[in-house]
Design an enzyme around this catalytic site. Structure first.
Site, short mmCIF file in Angstrom:
data_model
loop_
_atom_site.label_atom_id
_atom_site.label_comp_id
_atom_site.label_asym_id
_atom_site.label_seq_id
_atom_site.Cartn_x
_atom_site.Cartn_y
_atom_site.Cartn_z
N ASP A 227 -50.19 -18.10 -35.02
CA ASP A 227 -49.72 -16.98 -34.46
C ASP A 227 -48.59 -17.05 -33.85
OD1 ASP A 227 -52.25 -15.71 -35.34
OD2 ASP A 227 -52.70 -14.86 -33.67
N GLY B 124 -44.54 -7.59 -36.29
CA GLY B 124 -44.41 -7.91 -34.80
C GLY B 124 -45.05 -6.78 -34.03
N THR C 292 -49.44 -6.69 -43.62
CA THR C 292 -49.30 -5.53 -43.39
C THR C 292 -50.50 -4.55 -43.71
OG1 THR C 292 -47.65 -3.81 -43.35
CG2 THR C 292 -47.84 -5.09 -45.16
N ARG D 220 -46.71 -16.39 -42.72
CA ARG D 220 -47.34 -15.07 -42.73
C ARG D 220 -46.24 -13.99 -42.19
NH1 ARG D 220 -50.77 -14.58 -38.00
NH2 ARG D 220 -52.42 -15.75 -38.80
C1 LIG Z 1 -53.21 -10.71 -40.66
C2 LIG Z 1 -52.29 -10.13 -39.70
C3 LIG Z 1 -51.93 -11.16 -38.72
C4 LIG Z 1 -50.97 -10.72 -37.42
N1 LIG Z 1 -50.43 -11.61 -36.73
C5 LIG Z 1 -49.61 -11.36 -35.84
C6 LIG Z 1 -48.89 -12.22 -35.02
O1 LIG Z 1 -49.48 -13.47 -35.25
N2 LIG Z 1 -47.95 -11.83 -34.34
C7 LIG Z 1 -47.58 -10.51 -34.17
O2 LIG Z 1 -46.69 -10.26 -33.25
N3 LIG Z 1 -48.31 -9.77 -34.78
C8 LIG Z 1 -49.25 -10.02 -35.73
N4 LIG Z 1 -49.81 -8.95 -36.44
C9 LIG Z 1 -49.80 -7.50 -36.25
C10 LIG Z 1 -48.52 -7.19 -36.91
O3 LIG Z 1 -47.22 -7.59 -36.18
C11 LIG Z 1 -48.27 -5.50 -36.53
O4 LIG Z 1 -48.52 -5.18 -35.14
C12 LIG Z 1 -49.52 -4.82 -37.41
O5 LIG Z 1 -49.81 -5.25 -38.57
C13 LIG Z 1 -49.16 -3.12 -37.54
O6 LIG Z 1 -48.16 -3.42 -38.50
P1 LIG Z 1 -48.09 -2.67 -40.00
O7 LIG Z 1 -47.21 -3.58 -40.79
O8 LIG Z 1 -49.47 -2.81 -40.47
O9 LIG Z 1 -47.30 -1.41 -39.80
P2 LIG Z 1 -47.67 0.04 -39.15
O10 LIG Z 1 -46.27 0.83 -39.31
O11 LIG Z 1 -47.97 -0.36 -37.91
O12 LIG Z 1 -48.89 0.51 -39.99
C14 LIG Z 1 -48.72 0.88 -41.43
C15 LIG Z 1 -50.25 1.76 -41.61
O13 LIG Z 1 -51.15 1.23 -41.67
C16 LIG Z 1 -52.23 1.75 -40.59
N5 LIG Z 1 -52.47 1.25 -39.46
C17 LIG Z 1 -51.66 0.41 -38.73
N6 LIG Z 1 -52.36 -0.07 -37.38
C18 LIG Z 1 -53.49 0.79 -37.47
C19 LIG Z 1 -54.38 1.10 -36.48
N7 LIG Z 1 -54.09 0.17 -35.43
N8 LIG Z 1 -55.34 1.90 -36.77
C20 LIG Z 1 -55.37 2.39 -38.03
N9 LIG Z 1 -54.36 2.57 -38.79
C21 LIG Z 1 -53.41 1.52 -38.82
C22 LIG Z 1 -51.84 3.37 -40.76
O14 LIG Z 1 -52.13 3.75 -42.07
C23 LIG Z 1 -50.31 3.19 -40.68
O15 LIG Z 1 -49.49 4.12 -41.06
C24 LIG Z 1 -50.84 -9.41 -37.90
C25 LIG Z 1 -51.03 -8.31 -38.36
C26 LIG Z 1 -51.90 -8.86 -39.49
C27 LIG Z 1 -52.35 -8.00 -40.55
#
Ligand SMILES: Cc1cc2nc3c(=O)[nH]c(=O)nc-3n(C[C@H](O)[C@H](O)[C@H](O)COP(=O)(O)OP(=O)(O)OC[C@H]3O[C@@H](n4cnc5c(N)ncnc54)[C@H](O)[C@@H]3O)c2cc1C
Length: 282
Positions: A114, A168, A205, A164
Site C-alpha cells: 500500500d 489517493g 477505482t 496499482r
Molecule cells: C483496491 C484499492 C486499494 C487501495 N489502496 C490504496 C493505497 O494503498 N493508498 C491510498 O492512498 N489509497 C488507496 N486506495 C483508496 C483510493 O486512493 C481512493 O481513496 C478510493 O478508491 C476512492 O477513490 P475512487 O477512485 O473510487 O473515486 P471517488 O471519486 O472517490 O469515487 C467514485 C465513485 O465511487 C463510489 N464510491 C467511492 N467511494 C465510496 C464510498 N466510500 N462509499 C460508497 N461509494 C463510494 C461512488 O459512486 C463515487 O461517485 C485504494 C483503493 C482501492 C480500490
C-alpha cells in the site's frame, strides 16, 4: 467493552471491513471468491513505532498467507509499510517485508504494498525497487493525486514493476498534490501510460468514468490487468465487470483498528454520513 457510540459506528463500518479477526477475513474472502472475485486482504493498523507490534503485524501477515493457502483461497495480501516498521526503522521494515515476500513466493502469491501519506512515498518506493529485483511479482500502489507520481510510475515501469493505480486517500498539501478534477485528469494520463507500457497492473477505482476508460484502452491494446475495488463499495460494478470477462479483485481489510480506515471512506462519500446518521438512529 466499547461504548454505544463506537458500537453504532461499527455497524456502519462493517460494510467496509470483514470484522475484527482474521477468521472474519477468511469467511468474507470465501464469500467473495464465490462471486468469482479475487481477494486482497489487509490487516488494519498503521504508523506503529513499537517493535513488538511490528513483529506481531509481520507474523500476522505470514499467518494470512498460510490461511489463504490452506483454505484454497484465490487472493493475496496488501501490507501497509508503516505497520512493518517503515516509520521507525527502514532496514527492519525491509527485513520484515522480505520475510513476507519469501513466504508468498513459496505459495506462488504476489504481494502488494500500500502507499501511505507523502512522508513515506520515497522510502516505500526505494525499498520496493530493492526487493523487486528478487521478488518480481510484487506490486506497489501509486497515487494519482501526487504530482510526483508520473515520474515514479515511469521509473517503476522501467524496471518491469507492477503498479496499482489509485486516486489517493490521504489529504496532501497543494504544493505536492493535485486537487478535484485535476486528480481525475492525472489518473487518466497515468492509466494511458499503464496501458502503453505496463503489464499485470491494477486499476484501483470505483469511478465509473475511469473504469470505462480502462475498458476502452483495453479494447485498443489488450493487457493483463485487474480491476480492484474496496469491500462494500460498487458491488454492482464488480459483478458487471466479472460478467464482462474481466479479472476483478476486492480489497478486504480487517482488524480492531477499523476507525481511521472508515473515516477515510466517509470522507470520500458524503452520502455515508447519512448512512451513519441512520445507523445511529435506526
Ligand atoms: C483496491 C484499492 C486499494 C487501495 N489502496 C490504496 C493505497 O494503498 N493508498 C491510498 O492512498 N489509497 C488507496 N486506495 C483508496 C483510493 O486512493 C481512493 O481513496 C478510493 O478508491 C476512492 O477513490 P475512487 O477512485 O473510487 O473515486 P471517488 O471519486 O472517490 O469515487 C467514485 C465513485 O465511487 C463510489 N464510491 C467511492 N467511494 C465510496 C464510498 N466510500 N462509499 C460508497 N461509494 C463510494 C461512488 O459512486 C463515487 O461517485 C485504494 C483503493 C482501492 C480500490
Amino acid at each position: 467493552m466499547p461504548g454505544i457510540g463506537e458500537r453504532l459506528l461499527y455497524r456502519l463500518a462493517k460494510r467496509w471491513i470483514a470484522g475484527y479477526t482474521l477468521d472474519d477475513a477468511i469467511t468474507v474472502a470465501k464469500e467473495t471468491n464465490r462471486r468469482k472475485i479475487r481477494v486482497i486482504i489487509n490487516r488494519l493498523g498503521e504508523h506503529t513505532p513499537d517493535p513488538k507490534r511490528i513483529e506481531e503485524y509481520t507474523e500476522e501477515y505470514l499467518k494470512i498467507i498460510d490461511l489463504l493457502q490452506s483454505n484454497n483461497i484465490d487472493g493475496t495480501i496488501s501490507v501497509k509499510p508503516s505497520q512493518l516498521g517503515l516509520a521507525s526503522d527502514v532496514p527492519q521494515y525491509k527485513k520484515n517485508l522480505m520475510r513476507i515476500l519469501e513466504s508468498a513466493d513459496k505459495t506462488d502469491r504476489d504481494v502488494w504494498v500500500d502507499m501511505e501519506n507523502s512522508p513515506y512515498t520515497e522510502s516505500t518506493i526505494q525499498v520496493y525497487r530493492e526487493l523487486f529485483e528478487d521478488h518480481n511479482r510484487t506490486g506497489i500502489c501509486l497515487q494519482a493525486n501526487l504530482k510526483r507520481t508520473e515520474k515514479d510510475l515511469k521509473s517503476i515501469l522501467a524496471i518491469g514493476g507492477r503498479v496499482r493505480l489509485v486516486k489517493g486517500a490521504y489529504p496532501e498539501s497543494r504544493e505536492i498534490s493535485f486537487k478535484g478534477a485535476e486528480i481525475e485528469a492525472n489518473y487518466l494520463r497515468l492509466l494511458k501510460l499503464l496501458f502503453q507500457e505496463g503489464n499485470q497492473f491494477v486499476v484501483g477505482t470505483h469511478d465509473t468514468k475511469l473504469v470505462a476508460e480502462a475498458e476502452r484502452l483495453n479494447m485498443e491494446d489488450k493487457r493483463t490487468f485487474e480491476f480492484e475495488m474496496l469491500k462494500g463499495i460498487r458491488d454492482d460494478l464488480k459483478d458487471r465487470l466479472v460478467s464482462s470477462g474481466h479479472q476483478v479483485g476486492e480489497y478486504i481489510p480487517y482488524g480492531p483498528e477499523w476507525y481511521n480506515y472508515s473515516k477515510r471512506r466517509v470522507r470520500e462519500r458524503k452520502r455515508n454520513i447519512l448512512l451513519l446518521l441512520r445507523s445511529l438512529t435506526g
